[in-house]
Design a protein around this motif. Structure first.
Motif, mmCIF file in Angstrom:
data_model
loop_
_atom_site.group_PDB
_atom_site.id
_atom_site.type_symbol
_atom_site.label_atom_id
_atom_site.label_comp_id
_atom_site.label_asym_id
_atom_site.label_seq_id
_atom_site.Cartn_x
_atom_site.Cartn_y
_atom_site.Cartn_z
ATOM 1 N N GLY A 57 0.835 -1.192 0.000
ATOM 2 C CA GLY A 57 0.000 0.000 0.000
ATOM 3 C C GLY A 57 0.870 1.241 0.000
ATOM 4 N N GLY A 58 0.246 2.412 0.012
ATOM 5 C CA GLY A 58 1.005 3.660 -0.020
ATOM 6 C C GLY A 58 1.839 3.761 -1.275
ATOM 7 N N ARG A 59 3.125 4.081 -1.113
ATOM 8 C CA ARG A 59 4.075 4.120 -2.233
ATOM 9 C C ARG A 59 5.086 2.977 -2.115
ATOM 10 N NH1 ARG A 59 3.553 9.210 -0.412
ATOM 11 N NH2 ARG A 59 5.534 9.102 0.708
ATOM 12 N N ALA A 60 4.683 1.922 -1.445
ATOM 13 C CA ALA A 60 5.599 0.810 -1.175
ATOM 14 C C ALA A 60 5.928 0.035 -2.452
ATOM 15 C CB ALA A 60 4.993 -0.127 -0.141
ATOM 16 N N LEU A 61 7.068 -0.634 -2.401
ATOM 17 C CA LEU A 61 7.525 -1.484 -3.505
ATOM 18 C C LEU A 61 7.838 -2.870 -2.957
ATOM 19 C CD1 LEU A 61 8.605 -2.099 -6.370
ATOM 20 C CD2 LEU A 61 10.801 -1.128 -5.636
ATOM 21 N N GLY A 62 7.293 -3.886 -3.579
ATOM 22 C CA GLY A 62 7.633 -5.263 -3.260
ATOM 23 C C GLY A 62 8.262 -5.935 -4.461
ATOM 24 N N GLU A 63 9.222 -6.814 -4.210
ATOM 25 C CA GLU A 63 9.888 -7.528 -5.298
ATOM 26 C C GLU A 63 9.988 -9.009 -4.953
ATOM 27 O OE1 GLU A 63 13.394 -5.733 -7.239
ATOM 28 O OE2 GLU A 63 13.292 -4.237 -5.630
ATOM 29 N N PHE A 64 9.662 -9.835 -5.925
ATOM 30 C CA PHE A 64 9.877 -11.275 -5.806
ATOM 31 C C PHE A 64 10.652 -11.741 -7.026
ATOM 32 C CE2 PHE A 64 8.696 -15.541 -7.205
ATOM 33 C CZ PHE A 64 9.109 -16.288 -6.123
ATOM 34 N N ARG A 65 11.769 -12.432 -6.758
ATOM 35 C CA ARG A 65 12.560 -13.024 -7.843
ATOM 36 C C ARG A 65 12.820 -14.482 -7.469
ATOM 37 N NH1 ARG A 65 14.952 -7.874 -7.233
ATOM 38 N NH2 ARG A 65 16.627 -8.674 -5.913
ATOM 39 N N GLY A 66 12.362 -15.381 -8.310
ATOM 40 C CA GLY A 66 12.518 -16.801 -8.008
ATOM 41 C C GLY A 66 13.082 -17.561 -9.187
ATOM 42 N N LEU A 67 14.039 -18.425 -8.927
ATOM 43 C CA LEU A 67 14.635 -19.250 -9.971
ATOM 44 C C LEU A 67 14.705 -20.692 -9.500
ATOM 45 C CD1 LEU A 67 16.192 -19.725 -12.654
ATOM 46 C CD2 LEU A 67 18.287 -19.195 -11.387
#
Length: 262
Positions: free
Chosen positions: A161-171
């Motif tokens: 929410g807000g201006r948040a950033l989430g990242e998921f990187r999976g290999l």
């Protein structure tokens, strides 16, 4: 310990030092817990089952190295309430099992590197991150199937929410001749506002032909119909959004096997 005072209670055994060697003699009884370790090596001997909780409450860098001998089992739970940076390396021998549950409630960055080096090894990871304001959460996985007849599964859910950033990187990497691999990877996410963002990148790198491998991702908004229904029943919109977010992540939290922690 402040908010972590319960770690010293009868529910857990606190880890002292940088090495935790779990033998049959010390495996029985309470699970282990570590608070803000800068470096931790975990060794579980053959045929032994163990549980470890790691809490990250300070903005530190942490290195965790896990080695599971043949037939060993470890349930690892990591909880983030501060902007910690964690590198976790897991090496598994034949018929060992490692289940990881990771939960982020603030900006944090965690990388898991798992090597399945013995036939019949199993790896499971369930994760959730909840980011608001200007927070930034990163979950990175690399699972290497180096030998035949191994299984892995990962499922990570994100809420921003807000201006948040989430990242998921999976290999998921499947080595040549690592036949009969069974690997599944999933990323599901919910955005709570127009300025929030979640970037997800699941990948497969396969060099064997007798495998079962899949990956998938979804990113969307909260269900407006459900929000409207809850508001029509007198629940304020912000509370309804919170309740739907909790419901979205509840199945991941259910993987926490320790009742005292849950």
């Amino acid at each position: 310990m402040g908010r972590f005072d319960w770690i010293g209670t009868e529910a857990f055994r606190q880890v002292d030092g940088r090495l935790l060697r779990v033998t049959r003699a010390c495996a029985a009884g309470l699970p282990f817990a570590a608070v803000d370790p800068d470096r931790l090596s975990v060794e579980v001997e053959a045929g032994v089952e163990a549980a470890l909780v790691v809490l990250h409450g300070s903005p530190d860098e942490t290195s965790i190295d896990v080695r599971l001998a043949e037939g060993a089992s470890l349930a690892l739970t990591e909880i983030f309430v501060s902007e910690a940076f964690v590198e976790c390396r897991i090496r598994q021998e034949a018929r060992s099992r490692c289940s990881v549950m990771t939960a982020m409630f603030s900006s944090a960055n965690v990388r898991y590197r798992t090597d399945l080096d013995g036939a019949g090894a199993e790896s499971e990871l369930d994760g959730v991150f909840v980011a608001g304001g200007d927070e930034h959460c990163v979950v990175e996985l690399r699972t290497a199937h180096n030998v035949p007849d191994c299984r892995s599964r990962s499922a990570v859910k994100g809420v921003a929410g807000g201006r948040a950033l989430g990242e998921f990187r999976g290999l998921v990497y499947v080595a040549p001749d690592a036949q009969r691999t069974d690997a599944r990877q999933q990323s599901r996410n919910v955005l709570l506002g127009a300025e929030a963002r979640i970037d997800t990148k699941p990948q497969l790198e396969i060099y064997a032909d007798d495998v079962k491998c899949s990956h998938g991702m979804t990113t969307g908004q909260l269900d407006e119909t459900a929000l409207f229904y809850m508001q029509s029943r007198g629940i304020p919109r912000d509370e309804a959004r919170m309740l739907l977010s909790v419901a979205f992540t509840a199945d991941v939290i259910d993987y926490v096997r320790l009742d005292a922690l849950k």
